[in-house]
Design an enzyme around this catalytic site. Structure first.
Site, PDB file in Angstrom:
ATOM      1  N   HIS A 132      -9.408  -0.958   7.484  1.00 31.54           N
ATOM      2  CA  HIS A 132      -8.243  -1.820   7.247  1.00 31.54           C
ATOM      3  C   HIS A 132      -7.740  -2.532   8.499  1.00 31.54           C
ATOM      4  O   HIS A 132      -6.823  -3.335   8.423  1.00 31.54           O
ATOM      5  CB  HIS A 132      -7.096  -1.003   6.646  1.00 31.54           C
ATOM      6  CG  HIS A 132      -6.393  -0.145   7.658  1.00 31.54           C
ATOM      7  ND1 HIS A 132      -6.919   1.030   8.103  1.00 31.54           N
ATOM      8  CD2 HIS A 132      -5.230  -0.325   8.322  1.00 31.54           C
ATOM      9  CE1 HIS A 132      -6.091   1.556   8.999  1.00 31.54           C
ATOM     10  NE2 HIS A 132      -5.062   0.764   9.152  1.00 31.54           N
TER      11      HIS A 132
HETATM   12  C1  UD1 Z   1      -0.055  -1.199   8.611  1.00 33.25           C
HETATM   13  C2  UD1 Z   1       0.136  -0.885  10.103  1.00 33.25           C
HETATM   14  C3  UD1 Z   1      -1.099  -0.165  10.613  1.00 33.25           C
HETATM   15  C4  UD1 Z   1      -1.411   1.053   9.779  1.00 33.25           C
HETATM   16  C5  UD1 Z   1      -1.556   0.618   8.332  1.00 33.25           C
HETATM   17  C6  UD1 Z   1      -1.860   1.764   7.403  1.00 33.25           C
HETATM   18  C7  UD1 Z   1       1.412  -2.501  11.436  1.00 33.25           C
HETATM   19  C8  UD1 Z   1       1.296  -3.571  12.443  1.00 33.25           C
HETATM   20  N1  UD1 Z   1       0.256  -2.105  10.884  1.00 33.25           N
HETATM   21  O1  UD1 Z   1      -1.142  -2.105   8.491  1.00 33.25           O
HETATM   22  O2  UD1 Z   1      -0.835   0.267  11.938  1.00 33.25           O
HETATM   23  O3  UD1 Z   1      -2.604   1.621  10.236  1.00 33.25           O
HETATM   24  O4  UD1 Z   1      -0.327   0.005   7.930  1.00 33.25           O
HETATM   25  O5  UD1 Z   1      -2.088   1.336   6.099  1.00 33.25           O
HETATM   26  O6  UD1 Z   1       2.487  -2.026  11.185  1.00 33.25           O
HETATM   27  N2  UD1 Z   1      -0.059  -4.688   1.080  1.00 33.25           N
HETATM   28  C9  UD1 Z   1      -0.004  -4.413  -0.263  1.00 33.25           C
HETATM   29  N3  UD1 Z   1       0.773  -3.375  -0.678  1.00 33.25           N
HETATM   30  C10 UD1 Z   1       1.491  -2.615   0.180  1.00 33.25           C
HETATM   31  C11 UD1 Z   1       1.426  -2.909   1.548  1.00 33.25           C
HETATM   32  C12 UD1 Z   1       0.644  -3.943   1.981  1.00 33.25           C
HETATM   33  O7  UD1 Z   1      -0.632  -5.066  -1.083  1.00 33.25           O
HETATM   34  O8  UD1 Z   1       2.179  -1.671  -0.276  1.00 33.25           O
HETATM   35  C13 UD1 Z   1      -0.934  -5.795   1.536  1.00 33.25           C
HETATM   36  C14 UD1 Z   1      -0.212  -7.090   1.743  1.00 33.25           C
HETATM   37  O9  UD1 Z   1      -1.052  -8.102   1.378  1.00 33.25           O
HETATM   38  C15 UD1 Z   1      -0.015  -7.142   3.250  1.00 33.25           C
HETATM   39  C16 UD1 Z   1      -1.254  -6.408   3.755  1.00 33.25           C
HETATM   40  O10 UD1 Z   1      -1.522  -5.422   2.749  1.00 33.25           O
HETATM   41  O11 UD1 Z   1       0.082  -8.449   3.685  1.00 33.25           O
HETATM   42  C17 UD1 Z   1      -1.065  -5.738   5.061  1.00 33.25           C
HETATM   43  O12 UD1 Z   1       0.096  -4.894   5.072  1.00 33.25           O
HETATM   44  P1  UD1 Z   1       0.900  -4.667   6.442  1.00 33.25           P
HETATM   45  O13 UD1 Z   1       2.008  -3.723   6.211  1.00 33.25           O
HETATM   46  O14 UD1 Z   1       1.236  -5.984   7.046  1.00 33.25           O
HETATM   47  O15 UD1 Z   1      -0.177  -4.036   7.419  1.00 33.25           O
HETATM   48  P2  UD1 Z   1      -1.337  -2.965   7.184  1.00 33.25           P
HETATM   49  O16 UD1 Z   1      -2.625  -3.671   7.303  1.00 33.25           O
HETATM   50  O17 UD1 Z   1      -1.098  -2.152   5.960  1.00 33.25           O
END
Ligand code: UD1
Length: 360
Positions: A199
């Site tokens: 991820h």
């Molecule tokens: C975040 C953390 C990362 C951690 C990871 C664990 C930061 C910078 N990154 O990354 O350190 O290892 O979480 O999972 O804080 N999304 C969904 N549903 C959700 C959450 C996210 O669909 O419940 C999708 C959205 O499209 C979003 C993307 O995932 O844009 C990324 O989510 P985001 O919270 O920005 O970062 P992670 O890649 O999850």
């Protein structure tokens, strides 16, 4: 009565905070509140962990959701400032290295609230990782540092932190794991399958690079089943390029939605090998004694390599393929070491130190 607020936002925060919440709830004189920023919001990324970890409902849910780094960080700050102004906590506790960690830390310090950071001091020395910026910036304003491994202590001292404020307490993520694994009974003897998680933006945001990694994993894993719980960030990229459908049609790959905690640990502890770019999974495999290959150029968790079962293999596809194939043909590990204080009692140490700090 002093109020302490723990702030969680993203999946890996939940297992780190759950044991601390339990330990602080047992201390009379401390009123502990759990704030969930809503950085992760899908049931599979959030609710399932609250249920399985026995966290109950958060005391406050900020509902910030996804967005750019600036948007997400800013939204957490605006919402969390309101909570702090209402609740007037004596201390804010933040966990790990996600955007919610940094955002809540800045808010706390600007309101002159003491800040504790659980899992402080880890450094990958790769400033291209958003988490590394979150770690450095959070630790620059932290008052009380809780450290999981010796490298974290050394990093903080090198950065000029006063020794008396740094506490090597062990790993609260391992507290949660020990609690869960204790209830699962012994792992079955025969191990099968390769569990994959990917991820990190640097691995998954570029569709061609992701496809090369997936192909390397496919060819390195030979005839082993590949079990792949897919993070929403990764799923979006795989689907856009048609790769998700192709892998789903491959009989050797099992593509799954993001797994709950119990299901995920269940998969890992019976796997022959874990291939990941996660931070926390390097630690969980170390404690469980399961071989792990980390598809990154650096790790902020060197203890998992020096003492644990982790190898850093980078992201060059041929190196990834060869490392997987070599590990699968190597004899199984007969014994393994676990870093000091990863004994399931880190949160009790943290609660005691917070209690003393607030009494001063
Ligand atoms: C975040 C953390 C990362 C951690 C990871 C664990 C930061 C910078 N990154 O990354 O350190 O290892 O979480 O999972 O804080 N999304 C969904 N549903 C959700 C959450 C996210 O669909 O419940 C999708 C959205 O499209 C979003 C993307 O995932 O844009 C990324 O989510 P985001 O919270 O920005 O970062 P992670 O890649 O999850």
């Amino acid at each position: 009565m002093r109020t302490v607020i723990s702030v969680v936002g993203a999946r890996p925060n939940f297992m780190k905070a759950a044991p601390v919440k339990r330990a602080l709830d047992r201390i009379s004189g401390i009123r502990h509140l759990l704030v969930h920023t809503g950085q992760h919001y899908d049931a599979a990324m959030s609710d399932v962990f609250f249920e399985e970890l026995g966290l109950g409902a958060p005391d406050r849910f900020l509902g910030v959701g996804s967005g750019s780094h600036a948007e997400q960080t800013a939204k957490v700050m605006v919402e969390f400032e309101r909570v702090c102004l209402e609740e007037r906590p004596a201390m804010v506790v933040v966990y790990g290295d996600v955007n919610s960690t940094l955002a809540a830390g800045i808010v706390a310090k600007k309101l002159h609230i003491a800040l504790a950071h659980v899992e402080s001091g880890l450094r990958s020395r790769d400033r291209g990782m958003p988490e590394e910026i979150n770690r450095i910036a959070t630790d620059a304003i932290t008052d009380l540092f809780f450290v999981t491994e010796e490298s974290g202590r050394r990093n903080l001292l090198r950065e000029g932190v006063e020794e008396g404020r740094v506490h090597l307490v062990g790993n609260t993520m391992i507290d949660s794991l020990a609690h869960l694994a204790g209830g699962m009974g012994p792992a079955p003897a025969g191990r099968t399958g390769v569990v994959v998680t990917l991820h990190r933006p640097s691995n998954v945001d570029n569709p061609e690079a992701l496809e090369c990694l997936v192909e390397a994993i496919d060819s390195g894993s030979g005839s082993e089943m590949v079990i792949f719980p897919v993070h929403p960030r990764t799923e979006g990229v795989l689907r856009a390029g048609g790769l998700y459908e192709r892998l789903a049609a491959n009989g050797r790959w099992r593509l799954l939605p993001p797994a709950g905690y119990r299901d995920f640990i269940g998969m890992v502890r019976t796997a022959r090998l874990v291939v990941t770019d996660s931070g926390g999974i390097q630690e969980e495999t170390t404690w469980l004694g399961v071989p792990c290959l980390t598809l990154r150029e650096s790790t902020e968790r060197p203890a998992t390599i020096e003492q644990g079962t982790n190898d850093l293999v980078g992201t060059e596809p041929e190196a990834v393929r060869a490392a997987i194939s070599d590990r699968l043909s190597a004899p199984p590990l007969l014994s393994h070491l676990v870093p000091p204080l990863w004994d399931g009692r880190a949160a009790d140490r943290i609660a005691r130190i917070i209690h003393q700090f607030l009494a001063q």
